[in-house]
Design an enzyme around this catalytic site. Sequence first.
Site, PDB file in Angstrom:
ATOM      1  N   ARG A 355       0.775  -1.268  -0.144  1.00 52.64           N
ATOM      2  CA  ARG A 355       0.113  -0.122  -0.080  1.00 52.64           C
ATOM      3  C   ARG A 355       0.836   1.563   0.309  1.00 52.64           C
ATOM      4  O   ARG A 355       0.297   2.066  -0.579  1.00 52.64           O
ATOM      5  CB  ARG A 355      -0.823   0.051   1.260  1.00 52.64           C
ATOM      6  CG  ARG A 355      -2.038   0.952   1.432  1.00 52.64           C
ATOM      7  CD  ARG A 355      -2.913   0.740   2.271  1.00 52.64           C
ATOM      8  NE  ARG A 355      -4.214   2.138   2.720  1.00 52.64           N
ATOM      9  CZ  ARG A 355      -3.732   2.997   3.637  1.00 52.64           C
ATOM     10  NH1 ARG A 355      -3.906   2.111   4.633  1.00 52.64           N
ATOM     11  NH2 ARG A 355      -4.746   3.862   3.433  1.00 52.64           N
ATOM     12  N   HIS A 359      -0.154   4.226  -3.339  1.00 51.29           N
ATOM     13  CA  HIS A 359      -0.108   5.758  -2.705  1.00 51.29           C
ATOM     14  C   HIS A 359       1.202   7.071  -2.890  1.00 51.29           C
ATOM     15  O   HIS A 359       1.259   8.148  -3.121  1.00 51.29           O
ATOM     16  CB  HIS A 359      -0.259   5.391  -0.993  1.00 51.29           C
ATOM     17  CG  HIS A 359      -1.274   5.312  -0.458  1.00 51.29           C
ATOM     18  ND1 HIS A 359      -2.043   6.833   0.730  1.00 51.29           N
ATOM     19  CD2 HIS A 359      -2.170   4.620  -1.218  1.00 51.29           C
ATOM     20  CE1 HIS A 359      -3.570   5.531   0.457  1.00 51.29           C
ATOM     21  NE2 HIS A 359      -3.076   4.296  -0.418  1.00 51.29           N
ATOM     22  N   ASN A 386      -3.145   9.383   4.255  1.00 51.31           N
ATOM     23  CA  ASN A 386      -1.925   8.375   4.667  1.00 51.31           C
ATOM     24  C   ASN A 386      -1.795   8.012   6.443  1.00 51.31           C
ATOM     25  O   ASN A 386      -0.782   7.935   6.783  1.00 51.31           O
ATOM     26  CB  ASN A 386      -0.642   9.093   3.938  1.00 51.31           C
ATOM     27  CG  ASN A 386      -1.106   9.169   2.343  1.00 51.31           C
ATOM     28  OD1 ASN A 386      -0.546   8.505   1.654  1.00 51.31           O
ATOM     29  ND2 ASN A 386      -0.255  10.435   1.955  1.00 51.31           N
TER      30      ASN A 386
END
Length: 622
Positions: A355, A359, A386
């Site tokens: 992930r 991102h 985030n």
Amino acid sequence: MEMCRALLLMVVVVVMLVNMQGRGSEAQLVENFYSSSCPNVESIVKQAVSTKFSQTFTTIPATLRLFFHDCFVEGCDASVMISSPNGDAEKDSSDNLSLAGDGFDTVIKAKQAVEAQCPAVVSCADILALAARDVVVLGGGPDFNVELGRRDGLVSKASRVAGNLPEPSFDLKQLNTMFSKHDLTQTDVIALSGAHTLGFSHCNRFADRLYSFSSSSAVDPSLDPDYAKQLMSACPKDVDPSIAIDMDPQTPRTFDNVYYQNLVAGKGLFTSDEVLFSDSASQSTVVDFANSPGEFSGAFITAMRKLGRVDGRGSEARLVENFYRSSCPNVQAIVKQAVSTKLSQTPITIPGTLRLFFHDCFIEGCDASLMIHSPNGDAEKDYSDNLSLAGDGFDTVVKAKQAVEAQCPDVVSCADILALAARDVVVLAGGPAFNVELGRRDGLVSKASRVPGNLPEPFFDLKQLNTMFAKHNLSQTDVIALSGAHTLGLSHCSRFANRLYSFSNASAVDPSLDPGYAKQLMSDCPRDVDNLVHLDPQTPDTFDNAYYQNLLAGKGLLTADEVLFSDSASKPTVIDFANNPGNFNGAFIAAMRKLGRVGVKTGNQGEIRKDCAAFNNDHGDS
């Protein structure tokens, strides 16, 4: 023509400086590039193209084909415009001699009009890109925004053309191989081929399908018999090769989806047209475009914007798999060991690292800007979207960087280490192994303020997902394949609670959810309780295709998961991935490699950080 050539000479010094200093912001195309320097450029070009079109219809197919041919050789840099007194420029190649002069004249006339208002500002390459869009619209096709900021190339050689343009005899594999060199997918191949709804072809480009197809049949049996007779009438055997006929026998002067209807009816002119329908791998897309003009228009817009980004400026912008073969030959083994050690400590290593990579790439590009720590709490990682990134993902990269620095100090970027670690966690979870392209530099910007609007939301529908991913040259198939990473990891209840308690006035629970699964989620996530639950309720610790099987069963956790199955445009791909793990793995590998190229810094851009959490010498911007 001379004007474009003069401008090329004027920018030599500037281009040399750019090559020495790295690619910088000028390599990023933007729609409003000339907002200050030439704010009326689009209307000027549009008027010039319209005037040329009023003189001859050939303006439309000629300009569009010129754009395609230009981009496929040296990149979209107007190198095909150059005239050489020696007859050895790009336009002089045999494959380019059939380019209609009206296409060149369209760009020249538009350039002259632009120069009159904005001298030495707008490149011929950008004018060609705008003109290509404008002729599509004039032909009745979709309008779209054009990204700008190209520079004109300094190389134009006939010898560089061979092997870089698709041939009318190509099969699907050959087409896909050539287009993939430019990060164009099979869907892009099919969509761009739709431009054959306009224009003409010389008889010798398809005569073999009429008179010498095979030993058993002189005529290609895939051709509709009546269409074959029509072609023979227009193109008798050994006719003058200068004779040309319409590529679309139905609506040759309109940009529409009739090209695909022709393919279904056996009226594709080239072999490279016909194979799009006869090959089972592409047939479903052709049928979709034949039945849905909106689907075709959307795919064509996406493919044209991607084509406009094709960059032939050289190896300094290219990632390569063996980038560290001399400077740090064991880097992959070092990273793999560090990732394996971290995984032995916590299983969160896998989804946390994967992930983190997603991102990072979606904000400033794959440049490890997400790794930066700011004492002011205003770095990229500090933005609300985030904050849920697991600390174990960051720690995985930090530990791997430390191990690499011990053997290869100041050589390997944090961005490359993150890309390698993302691949390694997929493999450690049982997913497919694949080669990772390397050569990224670490970014110098990390701001929380740059995050909003650049990450997909859990409530996104398919159109919103496609729009966001398309900004990064990622197709709908890439969207679906990368979403398969939701076979791993966890989600906070708040990301999907609306589907359980406040879906609509008619139903508090989203009716697309399997009832048993909805009850399970309510048990795990009581109202106003923000627990963590597995994204994949079946095999949450294994990288497999169970995610897609869950979607078929009404067990997609997020709205952005569920829409992949409920939307008819993406449903066939979900079903395919649910039934064919090999197809999913192949698509996931392709998508990961494409994702890894997003917004990369190379050459002298950025830096090689000593500490992934801090800019070197405090010269970054956070």
